[in-house]
Enzyme design. Sequence first.
Site, PDB file in Angstrom:
ATOM      1  N   CYS A 205     -15.194 -13.857  -5.397  1.00 41.39           N
ATOM      2  CA  CYS A 205     -16.605 -13.719  -5.031  1.00 41.39           C
ATOM      3  C   CYS A 205     -16.891 -12.296  -4.558  1.00 41.39           C
ATOM      4  O   CYS A 205     -17.909 -11.712  -4.894  1.00 41.39           O
ATOM      5  CB  CYS A 205     -16.983 -14.718  -3.945  1.00 41.39           C
ATOM      6  SG  CYS A 205     -17.263 -16.359  -4.620  1.00 41.39           S
TER       7      CYS A 205
ATOM      8  N   CYS B  10     -83.951   7.965 -34.067  1.00 40.16           N
ATOM      9  CA  CYS B  10     -84.981   8.289 -33.079  1.00 40.16           C
ATOM     10  C   CYS B  10     -84.581   7.825 -31.691  1.00 40.16           C
ATOM     11  O   CYS B  10     -83.510   7.272 -31.484  1.00 40.16           O
ATOM     12  CB  CYS B  10     -86.300   7.675 -33.476  1.00 40.16           C
ATOM     13  SG  CYS B  10     -86.270   5.880 -33.317  1.00 40.16           S
TER      14      CYS B  10
ATOM     15  N   CYS C 226     -85.608   8.926 -21.454  1.00 39.99           N
ATOM     16  CA  CYS C 226     -85.845   8.625 -20.048  1.00 39.99           C
ATOM     17  C   CYS C 226     -85.147   7.356 -19.604  1.00 39.99           C
ATOM     18  O   CYS C 226     -85.140   7.038 -18.420  1.00 39.99           O
ATOM     19  CB  CYS C 226     -87.339   8.537 -19.750  1.00 39.99           C
ATOM     20  SG  CYS C 226     -88.087   7.076 -20.478  1.00 39.99           S
TER      21      CYS C 226
END
Lengths: 562, 223
Positions: A194, A351, A367
């Site tokens: 381990c 446009c 705008c």
Amino acid sequence: MSSDYELSDNEYYDEDDDEMMYEDDDGSASEMDVDFKITPSAKPKSYEIEYESLTQPQVEKLITQDVEDISGIFGVEPDVASLLLRHFNWNKERLIEKYMDNATAVSVAAGLALPEKAEPSSSRSRSTGSSLGLGIRRATRRNTAEQPKSGKTKILERVSPPADDQPFVCPICFDDSQTKTLSLSCEHKFCSECWNTYVTSKIRTEAEHWITCMAEDCKLVATDEFVKSALKDDAKTFARFQELVVRQFVSCNKNLKYCPYPSCTHTVSCPAGASKSALTTIVPIVSCGANASHKFCFGCAIDADHRPVVCGVAKMWLQKCQDDSETANWIKSNTKECSKCQSTIEKNGGCNHMTCKKCKYEFCWVCMGPWTEHGTAWYSCNRYDEKASIDARDAQSRSRASLERYLHYYNRWANHEQSAKLSVELYAKTERKMEEMQITSDMTWIEVQFMKKAMDEVFKCRMTLKWTYAMAYYLAKNNQKELFEDNQRDLERAVEELSELIESSIDPESALALRQKVTDKTVYVQKRNEIMLEDTANGYLEERWNWNIAVDGFDEPAEIAI
Amino acid sequence: MDARLRRVNKEITDCKNDKTSKIRVELVDNSPFHLIGSFLGPEGTPYEGGHFEVDIVIPDSYPFQPVKMKFITKVYHPNVSSASGAICLDILKDAWSPVLTLKSTLISLQSLLCSPEPNDPQDAEVAKHYMTSRASFEETAKYWTHIYAGGPGATKGAKVVTATDSASLDEVVMAGLEKAHVDKFEALGFDRSKVIDVLRRLNYRGANVAKLNDDRIVEELLR
């Protein structure tokens, strides 16, 4: 000219010979270069910095020195001294101060001794450092042949566990057939299998150089010797562990930097580039010595030669290129948002009567108001001259101008970057050309090397040029910048001419003339590159460069003029 | 036998044999490396009476690397993601030790429910709720326990639920908000789910309500 342009084979493996000039341990590169140098003097150039390349064993020697110092002062085992130093991030002074103050507390904090509980024998562990509970206790049923390496280390070997009636069951793998157990002095016993898996996983997966006991909340740390014995004969993992310790040592020392190239284990020592304040006057580009392409900046995280730009500016530029802030900038100057559904809209002609594709909202592009309010005043927005819309348009054109300015520099930067990426292909092409030349004309392999040398130079100069655009982007507009851009132009022109020469087709008759031309041009380009680097480097020292933006370590720009 | 398998099998047996802790571990598709653990909500907390399930994946390097755990049952807790069930707990990360077991880890999760760490949150919104208005937080946690973990009815939820608006009310209580607040902004013409979303994000609860003026909320709603 060509007579003193004899080149030996070795040279072509060094991409940047100038770099190597000041290295003690890289003898192979230094002398061969002299005949190709413009300035044969050994005087260091102002754009170069003094540094030393260290191999891992050399760094380990430094570590051993520190460890031995501490070991001698405190009278402890070298393993203990090493752990103490690692706990204090190799700050010797602080360790000595704290240790002299309270050795026990330091040992406990460093995971070398157990915190004192109501133990009857506590006086023993309190006395001096040398009796720190550090020994590896090993209990085996069979007496192992392994002997403790140092006579001083307390390794307890037991022929049999004290209570033999109950077989040992490892609390981790629940195996009761394991005969070998290991524990640190905390006596938390686990089977050696381990321990082995644990230590390996800590080193391999977590790149951890500080391995504590496996028990919960146990802070005791394993010595190098314990790690070694837990790893058994896995020399590779132990070598990795030692590398991790070296890495920690290097990262704690500001005069050292680990080579950032993958799997390179070299370290560079560069005290001149270590302080942050020095980075406004120098660009500490170093090479680790393991490989000529392992070039990096000592002052920042850029893994490439970013001369002539100082770290702060280089970082800002890369950040800017990386950020999508410029994408946002583009969107800002080319698009508007539908005032109803917030979709981004790019007007591609037509446009001013816009109809949002998504929500069918109709509005005026000028705008941004609803189209219905325009009434019968089609195509002549009566709000056009309002202050707000003028401001809006001004803001938009300003943003567009700054975008264009950025793109000017970025495109040139990207162009050199791109050609660097294509260099692999170009090198192959050049090589084929060199072979061809060998066949068609009478030149030897060594004689045709001028092509490769020219290629190397072009590549190097493109890197310089690339960064000059980053620098120019941030330079405040003044005479200095103009001089800078003149140098830049001269270098760029020379580089372009040379690369054209390299790519031109070879005519057997004129091969010798071409060789002469390329060689001359290479020298010229090299000189121009040096001038560029030299001048910028001197500029930093003379504080000649002014930025149009606040840069770390420099004075704030007085008035931003772009 | 492989050490990992031996260890996991033993841990599963241990959990089965232990009747006192009420911690259960079950296999998912017969593999001992993918499990579902469950435990009861600790007493004296808003989670009391709930049954909480945890998805457990045992990595290859177990027990040297921590198990991967996340809540299957939705939990209203600062250290548990309310969306994914991810858990912020030190022993599941760097404080893991190979001696810890499935059982001890599940017990740690249980005690995490008792003692939230709002300063190290997994779910920042829940943590904010916890920090600013504890009572309201507990109300919501209790409600979640009731709805998702089968706990006893929360005072609020059980009382007012009617057939017609139970669905929308659930949403409000679930987010730990006041029905009156949501109604107020919904009345301004905003979508109900958006109102809930914004109010939850801005932590429009308890004492915090006074700190946030309506304009700020509307501004956020208009985004």
